[in-house]
Design a protein around this motif. Structure first.
Motif, PDB file in Angstrom:
ATOM      1  N   LYS A  83       0.831  -1.204   0.000  1.00 59.97           N
ATOM      2  CA  LYS A  83       0.000   0.000   0.000  1.00 59.97           C
ATOM      3  C   LYS A  83       0.871   1.263   0.000  1.00 59.97           C
ATOM      4  O   LYS A  83       0.549   2.234  -0.700  1.00 59.97           O
ATOM      5  CB  LYS A  83      -0.938   0.008   1.208  1.00 59.97           C
ATOM      6  CG  LYS A  83      -2.102  -0.958   1.088  1.00 59.97           C
ATOM      7  CD  LYS A  83      -3.135  -0.752   2.178  1.00 59.97           C
ATOM      8  CE  LYS A  83      -2.592  -1.091   3.538  1.00 59.97           C
ATOM      9  NZ  LYS A  83      -3.616  -0.978   4.596  1.00 59.97           N
ATOM     10  N   ILE A  87       0.779   4.020  -2.939  1.00 56.74           N
ATOM     11  CA  ILE A  87       0.509   5.439  -2.701  1.00 56.74           C
ATOM     12  C   ILE A  87       1.623   6.307  -3.274  1.00 56.74           C
ATOM     13  O   ILE A  87       1.373   7.313  -3.941  1.00 56.74           O
ATOM     14  CB  ILE A  87       0.335   5.707  -1.194  1.00 56.74           C
ATOM     15  CG1 ILE A  87      -0.963   5.062  -0.693  1.00 56.74           C
ATOM     16  CG2 ILE A  87       0.320   7.212  -0.915  1.00 56.74           C
ATOM     17  CD1 ILE A  87      -1.100   5.071   0.810  1.00 56.74           C
ATOM     18  N   LYS A  90       1.258   6.301  -6.964  1.00 61.00           N
ATOM     19  CA  LYS A  90      -0.084   6.643  -7.452  1.00 61.00           C
ATOM     20  C   LYS A  90      -0.732   5.477  -8.209  1.00 61.00           C
ATOM     21  O   LYS A  90      -1.334   5.644  -9.255  1.00 61.00           O
ATOM     22  CB  LYS A  90      -0.032   7.890  -8.337  1.00 61.00           C
ATOM     23  CG  LYS A  90       0.437   9.137  -7.607  1.00 61.00           C
ATOM     24  CD  LYS A  90       0.467  10.359  -8.512  1.00 61.00           C
ATOM     25  CE  LYS A  90       0.772  11.618  -7.727  1.00 61.00           C
ATOM     26  NZ  LYS A  90       2.017  11.562  -6.954  1.00 61.00           N
ATOM     27  N   ASN A  91      -0.572   4.284  -7.654  1.00 63.34           N
ATOM     28  CA  ASN A  91      -1.121   3.073  -8.249  1.00 63.34           C
ATOM     29  C   ASN A  91      -2.341   2.638  -7.429  1.00 63.34           C
ATOM     30  O   ASN A  91      -2.244   1.839  -6.494  1.00 63.34           O
ATOM     31  CB  ASN A  91      -0.062   1.966  -8.269  1.00 63.34           C
ATOM     32  CG  ASN A  91      -0.501   0.751  -9.062  1.00 63.34           C
ATOM     33  OD1 ASN A  91      -1.680   0.470  -9.193  1.00 63.34           O
ATOM     34  ND2 ASN A  91       0.466  -0.001  -9.577  1.00 63.34           N
ATOM     35  N   ASN A  92      -3.498   3.168  -7.784  1.00 68.12           N
ATOM     36  CA  ASN A  92      -4.715   2.889  -7.019  1.00 68.12           C
ATOM     37  C   ASN A  92      -5.143   1.427  -7.115  1.00 68.12           C
ATOM     38  O   ASN A  92      -5.720   0.873  -6.175  1.00 68.12           O
ATOM     39  CB  ASN A  92      -5.848   3.801  -7.487  1.00 68.12           C
ATOM     40  CG  ASN A  92      -5.598   5.247  -7.127  1.00 68.12           C
ATOM     41  OD1 ASN A  92      -4.977   5.544  -6.098  1.00 68.12           O
ATOM     42  ND2 ASN A  92      -6.075   6.164  -7.953  1.00 68.12           N
ATOM     43  N   GLU A  93      -4.876   0.807  -8.266  1.00 68.06           N
ATOM     44  CA  GLU A  93      -5.253  -0.594  -8.442  1.00 68.06           C
ATOM     45  C   GLU A  93      -4.485  -1.481  -7.470  1.00 68.06           C
ATOM     46  O   GLU A  93      -5.064  -2.347  -6.807  1.00 68.06           O
ATOM     47  CB  GLU A  93      -4.994  -1.036  -9.879  1.00 68.06           C
ATOM     48  CG  GLU A  93      -5.420  -2.466 -10.155  1.00 68.06           C
ATOM     49  CD  GLU A  93      -5.144  -2.891 -11.588  1.00 68.06           C
ATOM     50  OE1 GLU A  93      -5.473  -4.037 -11.932  1.00 68.06           O
ATOM     51  OE2 GLU A  93      -4.612  -2.066 -12.367  1.00 68.06           O
ATOM     52  N   LYS A  95      -3.075  -0.533  -4.695  1.00 72.28           N
ATOM     53  CA  LYS A  95      -3.505  -0.182  -3.343  1.00 72.28           C
ATOM     54  C   LYS A  95      -4.752  -0.952  -2.956  1.00 72.28           C
ATOM     55  O   LYS A  95      -4.852  -1.495  -1.846  1.00 72.28           O
ATOM     56  CB  LYS A  95      -3.765   1.317  -3.242  1.00 72.28           C
ATOM     57  CG  LYS A  95      -4.198   1.771  -1.857  1.00 72.28           C
ATOM     58  CD  LYS A  95      -4.502   3.259  -1.830  1.00 72.28           C
ATOM     59  CE  LYS A  95      -5.032   3.685  -0.473  1.00 72.28           C
ATOM     60  NZ  LYS A  95      -5.415   5.110  -0.448  1.00 72.28           N
ATOM     61  N   ALA A  96      -5.718  -1.024  -3.868  1.00 70.84           N
ATOM     62  CA  ALA A  96      -6.972  -1.728  -3.578  1.00 70.84           C
ATOM     63  C   ALA A  96      -6.740  -3.224  -3.387  1.00 70.84           C
ATOM     64  O   ALA A  96      -7.330  -3.851  -2.502  1.00 70.84           O
ATOM     65  CB  ALA A  96      -7.971  -1.475  -4.702  1.00 70.84           C
ATOM     66  N   ASP A  99      -5.041  -4.138   0.148  1.00 66.11           N
ATOM     67  CA  ASP A  99      -5.615  -3.514   1.342  1.00 66.11           C
ATOM     68  C   ASP A  99      -6.310  -4.544   2.224  1.00 66.11           C
ATOM     69  O   ASP A  99      -7.438  -4.963   1.942  1.00 66.11           O
ATOM     70  CB  ASP A  99      -6.602  -2.408   0.922  1.00 66.11           C
ATOM     71  CG  ASP A  99      -7.050  -1.576   2.116  1.00 66.11           C
ATOM     72  OD1 ASP A  99      -8.029  -0.840   1.970  1.00 66.11           O
ATOM     73  OD2 ASP A  99      -6.421  -1.685   3.187  1.00 66.11           O
TER      74      ASP A  99
END
Length: 228
Positions: A83, A87, A90-93, A95-96, A99
């Motif tokens: 995570k 962050i 900037k890799n939201n995929e 991160k999700a 998590d």
């Protein structure tokens, strides 16, 4: 398993994960679907053979409760590192996907907890050692590998299946040889269908097909067949 086999097995897992994430794109291509199922069977076979190897060398010296506690701690460590990396990049995929909380893991049944550990370990492979600054290095990768093997062996259903298996070094080598051929002769070829129409899928697959060693060094990418 030796170091090369462990690195290869991670690559197989990463490839399978990418294919799972993009399964709708090739759902109508039955030979491709069948090839992925064969890949999954091979990965499971490697896991079964490895259980026996780990049991023969280390045994199950920890109680089941302690193994589960140790695995949850390790998963949380990998989750925090992934995570943080996501962050920063900037890799939201990512991160999700990485998590997980204490409560999530404590409620998980054993097989699901094992699957989460395998997933997070697989997510580290394409990062090319990028988690070193987030306290996940060679030591942590090896520890997670061994912990997952021991925990999977502790699950009664898996232990019973493994005890009936007749495994050997020759067996596991044959599985690796078969999976290498499957990737090179079938899946690599099918992936060419998506080279231009689905470049994100194609590039993610190419990245997953790279073999990363414990120290985070990336081997050369495999030669994917390009039609003339």
């Amino acid at each position: 398993m030796n170091r090369n086999q462990i690195n290869k097995s991670r690559m197989y897992g990463s490839v399978d994960l990418i294919l799972d994430q993009h399964a709708p794109l090739f759902a109508q291509l039955q030979p491709f679907v069948d090839a992925q199922q064969e890949l999954k069977r091979g990965i499971l076979s490697i896991g079964d053979y490895r259980q026996v190897q780990e049991a023969n060398t280390t045994g199950l010296t920890k109680e089941k409760v302690q193994l589960r506690s140790d695995l949850i701690k390790s998963i949380l460590q990998f989750s925090a590192a992934l995570k943080s990396y996501a962050i920063a990049n900037k890799n939201n995929e990512l991160k999700a996907k990485s998590d997980y909380s204490d409560s999530d893991l404590n409620r998980c049944p054993d097989p699901r907890l094992y699957d989460i550990g395998v997933l997070l370990l697989g997510l580290t492979a394409p990062l090319n050692g990028g988690l070193t600054n987030y306290f996940i290095g060679e030591t942590e990768l090896q520890a997670m590998d061994k912990l997952l093997a021991a925990f999977r062996l502790s699950i009664p259903q898996r232990r019973a299946a493994t005890s009936r298996s007749k495994t050997s070094t020759v067996n596991i080598r044959e599985v690796f040889r078969g999976l290498d051929e499957l990737l090179k002769e079938q899946i690599d070829v099918y992936m060419q269908l998506f080279r231009f129409s689905q470049p994100d899928f194609f590039n993610a697959y190419r990245n997953a097909r790279s073999i990363v060693d414990y120290a985070g060094h990336r081997a050369a990418k495999p030669k994917v067949v390009v039609p003339v």
